[in-house]
Write a protein that holds these residues in place. Structure first.
Motif, PDB file in Angstrom:
ATOM      1  N   GLY A   1       0.791  -1.220   0.000  1.00 11.16           N
ATOM      2  CA  GLY A   1       0.000   0.000   0.000  1.00 11.16           C
ATOM      3  C   GLY A   1       0.823   1.268   0.000  1.00 11.16           C
ATOM      4  N   GLY A   2       2.150   1.139  -0.013  1.00 12.57           N
ATOM      5  CA  GLY A   2       3.015   2.311  -0.059  1.00 12.57           C
ATOM      6  C   GLY A   2       3.414   2.858   1.292  1.00 12.57           C
ATOM      7  N   HIS A   3       3.017   2.187   2.375  1.00  9.38           N
ATOM      8  CA  HIS A   3       3.353   2.645   3.726  1.00  9.38           C
ATOM      9  C   HIS A   3       4.650   1.958   4.173  1.00  9.38           C
ATOM     10  CE1 HIS A   3      -0.624   4.433   3.730  1.00  9.38           C
ATOM     11  NE2 HIS A   3      -1.167   3.248   3.475  1.00  9.38           N
ATOM     12  N   VAL A   4       5.738   2.375   3.538  1.00  7.47           N
ATOM     13  CA  VAL A   4       7.016   1.673   3.727  1.00  7.47           C
ATOM     14  C   VAL A   4       7.514   1.782   5.157  1.00  7.47           C
ATOM     15  CG1 VAL A   4       9.413   1.568   2.955  1.00  7.47           C
ATOM     16  CG2 VAL A   4       7.602   2.046   1.304  1.00  7.47           C
ATOM     17  N   GLU A   5       7.515   3.010   5.719  1.00  2.00           N
ATOM     18  CA  GLU A   5       8.009   3.185   7.086  1.00  2.00           C
ATOM     19  C   GLU A   5       7.167   2.385   8.082  1.00  2.00           C
ATOM     20  OE1 GLU A   5       7.379   5.643   4.994  1.00  2.00           O
ATOM     21  OE2 GLU A   5       9.054   7.074   4.931  1.00  2.00           O
ATOM     22  N   ASP A   6       5.845   2.328   7.846  1.00  2.00           N
ATOM     23  CA  ASP A   6       4.979   1.560   8.746  1.00  2.00           C
ATOM     24  C   ASP A   6       5.341   0.073   8.705  1.00  2.00           C
ATOM     25  OD1 ASP A   6       3.676   3.881   9.401  1.00  2.00           O
ATOM     26  OD2 ASP A   6       1.969   3.530   8.069  1.00  2.00           O
ATOM     27  N   ALA A   7       5.579  -0.446   7.505  1.00  2.00           N
ATOM     28  CA  ALA A   7       5.932  -1.866   7.388  1.00  2.00           C
ATOM     29  C   ALA A   7       7.230  -2.159   8.108  1.00  2.00           C
ATOM     30  CB  ALA A   7       6.044  -2.248   5.907  1.00  2.00           C
ATOM     31  N   PHE A   8       8.238  -1.318   7.882  1.00  3.16           N
ATOM     32  CA  PHE A   8       9.533  -1.542   8.524  1.00  3.16           C
ATOM     33  C   PHE A   8       9.426  -1.394  10.038  1.00  3.16           C
ATOM     34  CE2 PHE A   8      12.048  -0.051   4.527  1.00  3.16           C
ATOM     35  CZ  PHE A   8      11.695  -1.218   3.883  1.00  3.16           C
ATOM     36  N   GLY A   9       8.708  -0.357  10.490  1.00  4.65           N
ATOM     37  CA  GLY A   9       8.573  -0.140  11.932  1.00  4.65           C
ATOM     38  C   GLY A   9       7.845  -1.277  12.617  1.00  4.65           C
ATOM     39  N   ARG A  10       6.811  -1.810  11.966  1.00  2.00           N
ATOM     40  CA  ARG A  10       6.055  -2.925  12.533  1.00  2.00           C
ATOM     41  C   ARG A  10       6.963  -4.138  12.741  1.00  2.00           C
ATOM     42  NH1 ARG A  10       0.681  -4.257  12.519  1.00  2.00           N
ATOM     43  NH2 ARG A  10       0.182  -2.524  11.081  1.00  2.00           N
ATOM     44  N   LEU A  11       7.803  -4.430  11.752  1.00  6.40           N
ATOM     45  CA  LEU A  11       8.655  -5.617  11.856  1.00  6.40           C
ATOM     46  C   LEU A  11       9.815  -5.406  12.832  1.00  6.40           C
ATOM     47  CD1 LEU A  11       8.711  -6.887   8.168  1.00  6.40           C
ATOM     48  CD2 LEU A  11       7.391  -7.742  10.104  1.00  6.40           C
ATOM     49  N   VAL A  12      10.355  -4.201  12.884  1.00  7.22           N
ATOM     50  CA  VAL A  12      11.390  -3.926  13.893  1.00  7.22           C
ATOM     51  C   VAL A  12      10.813  -4.104  15.296  1.00  7.22           C
ATOM     52  CG1 VAL A  12      12.853  -2.130  14.897  1.00  7.22           C
ATOM     53  CG2 VAL A  12      12.774  -2.428  12.419  1.00  7.22           C
ATOM     54  N   ASP A  13       9.599  -3.601  15.519  1.00  4.82           N
ATOM     55  CA  ASP A  13       8.948  -3.786  16.824  1.00  4.82           C
ATOM     56  C   ASP A  13       8.693  -5.259  17.116  1.00  4.82           C
ATOM     57  OD1 ASP A  13       8.945  -1.087  17.330  1.00  4.82           O
ATOM     58  OD2 ASP A  13       6.887  -0.763  16.625  1.00  4.82           O
ATOM     59  N   THR A  14       8.335  -6.014  16.089  1.00  5.89           N
ATOM     60  CA  THR A  14       8.098  -7.446  16.274  1.00  5.89           C
ATOM     61  C   THR A  14       9.385  -8.160  16.658  1.00  5.89           C
ATOM     62  OG1 THR A  14       6.292  -7.381  14.648  1.00  5.89           O
ATOM     63  CG2 THR A  14       7.204  -9.534  15.183  1.00  5.89           C
ATOM     64  N   VAL A  15      10.486  -7.795  16.010  1.00  7.03           N
ATOM     65  CA  VAL A  15      11.778  -8.368  16.383  1.00  7.03           C
ATOM     66  C   VAL A  15      12.105  -8.032  17.839  1.00  7.03           C
ATOM     67  CG1 VAL A  15      14.267  -8.273  15.960  1.00  7.03           C
ATOM     68  CG2 VAL A  15      12.686  -8.368  14.033  1.00  7.03           C
ATOM     69  N   ARG A  16      11.806  -6.813  18.255  1.00  3.10           N
ATOM     70  CA  ARG A  16      12.103  -6.378  19.629  1.00  3.10           C
ATOM     71  C   ARG A  16      11.303  -7.191  20.657  1.00  3.10           C
ATOM     72  NH1 ARG A  16      10.630  -1.575  19.075  1.00  3.10           N
ATOM     73  NH2 ARG A  16      12.655  -0.590  18.701  1.00  3.10           N
TER      74      ARG A  16
END
Length: 321
Positions: free
Chosen positions: A266-281
Motif C-alpha cells: 500500500g506504499g506505507h514503507v516506514e509503517d511496514a519496517f517499523g512494525r517488523l522492527v517492533d516485532t523483532v524487539r
C-alpha cells in the motif's frame, strides 16, 4: 518499472563540497586546450557506447568538460532501448549541453554493480567525476527534459561546466552495439519478467529462483523474486481482516508479517519496517528470526540504497545488538 528520483535534489550535496573548485579548473583548462587546437580539433560525438575499459576516459575525464548522462540498458529490455532512442534524439536537440553514454549491463557487470543499479533502464549523471542517480524506469519525455534542464543548470552554476555548442549533424554518429545471441540466463530472466507482468506469480518465483541458482548476485533477479514473493503473499488477502488481526494480537508474529506485507504494497514503507522492527524487539527464537528475515526480504523490494531502508537497518541493528 516506474520512474524513480526524477528530481535533481541532492546533486549539490553529492558533488559541490569537494569537486566544484577542481571541476572549474579542469573546465577552464579543457576550454583553453580546445581553443589552442583551433579548427583542427574534431567534433566530439554526442552519443558514445561506454565500456568498463573506456569508462575513465569516456566518462570520468569528459565529465570535467560536459555533463555525461549514462543510460544502463539491456538488449532483452525493450523499454530500455526505447529510452535510449529518446535520449539520443534529445542529445542532438541539446546540441552538446550533455553527452549520452550508453552501457549494456550484461557486458559491463562491474559498472552495473558499482552504480548500484536495481534494474534497467536506469539513468545516471556524472559531473566533475561525481555520480548521481537521475531516474529509473521509463518516463514521459517532458519529465526527462525537466531533469536534463536541471542537470545542465547545476553543471553551469555550481561547477562552471558548459558543454560546447555542437551541430548534431556534424557529430560523429554512435556505432550501434553489435547484436549478440541471448545467453540462457538472460532468456530465463526475460521469461521471469514476462511471468511477473502477466500475473503468473508462481511461475515468476520459480523463474527468478532458477536465475539466482546460476547467478546468485544477479540484482534484477533478486528484486524480481522479492516482488513476486510479496505479491504472492498478499494475493487474495482481506486488508481489513489482516489489519484487525494484527491490531488485536501484537504478539502474533504471523499476523504482524501479513500486516507488514500489506503496508508495503500500500506504499506505507516506514509503517511496514517499523512494525517488523517492533516485532523483532518483542520476540525471541524462531519468531524473532521469522520477523527479521521478512524485514530483510522487504528491504530487497525497496532497494538497499533507499534512505528508508538505511534507517530501518540501523533500527534493526539496535534491537539485535
Amino acid at each position: 518499472m516506474q520512474p524513480r528520483n526524477m528530481s535533481m535534489s541532492g546533486v549539490v550535496d553529492l558533488a559541490a563540497l569537494k569537486a566544484a573548485g577542481e571541476a572549474k579548473a579542469k573546465a577552464e583548462e579543457a576550454r583553453a586546450q580546445r581553443q589552442g587546437a583551433g579548427d583542427a580539433a574534431p567534433a566530439s560525438p554526442l552519443v558514445i557506447e561506454v565500456t568498463e575499459a573506456t569508462f575513465e576516459s569516456d566518462v570520468l575525464e569528459r565529465s570535467a568538460e560536459v555533463p555525461v548522462v549514462i543510460s544502463f540498458w539491456a538488449d532483452q529490455a525493450e523499454q530500455s532501448k526505447q529510452l535510449n532512442a529518446t535520449l539520443e534524439r534529445l542529445a542532438g536537440e541539446y546540441r552538446g549541453r550533455f553527452v549520452l553514454a550508453t552501457a549494456e549491463v550484461y557486458a559491463n557487470q562491474m559498472l552495473f554493480q558499482q552504480f548500484g543499479v536495481q534494474g534497467v533502464p536506469a539513468v545516471f549523471a556524472v559531473l566533475a567525476g561525481q555520480a548521481m542517480p537521475l531516474f529509473q524506469g521509463s518516463a514521459p519525455e517532458d519529465q526527462i527534459t525537466e531533469v536534463l534542464d536541471q542537470l545542465v543548470l547545476v553543471a553551469e552554476q555550481r561547477f562552471g561546466i558548459v558543454g560546447p555548442d555542437v551541430d548534431p549533424g556534424a557529430a560523429e554518429p554512435a556505432e550501434p552495439a553489435p547484436p549478440r545471441p541471448a545467453t540462457p540466463q538472460e532468456l530465463a530472466l526475460s521469461a521471469a519478467h514476462e511471468a511477473l507482468d502477466a500475473g503468473d506469480l508462481g511461475g515468476a518465483v520459480q523463474a527468478y529462483t532458477n536465475v539466482l541458482a546460476d547467478e546468485p548476485a544477479n540484482l534484477e533477479a533478486k528484486l524480481g523474486l522479492a516482488q513476486a514473493q510479496l505479491l504472492s503473499r498478499v494475493q487474495g488477502a482481506d486488508p481489513q481482516a489482516v489489519r484487525a488481526a494484527a491490531a488485536g494480537a501484537p504478539g502474533d508474529v504471523d499476523a504482524q508479517l501479513a500486516a507488514a506485507d500489506l503496508d508495503l504494497v500500500g506504499g506505507h514503507v516506514e509503517d511496514a519496517f517499523g512494525r517488523l522492527v517492533d516485532t523483532v524487539r518483542r520476540t525471541a527464537g524462531d519468531d524473532r528470526d521469522a520477523a527479521r528475515l521478512r524485514l530483510l526480504e522487504l528491504f530487497e523490494v525497496i532497494g538497499p540504497d533507499d534512505p528508508r531502508v538505511v534507517a530501518a537497518r540501523t533500527a534493526l541493528a539496535r534491537v539485535l545488538f
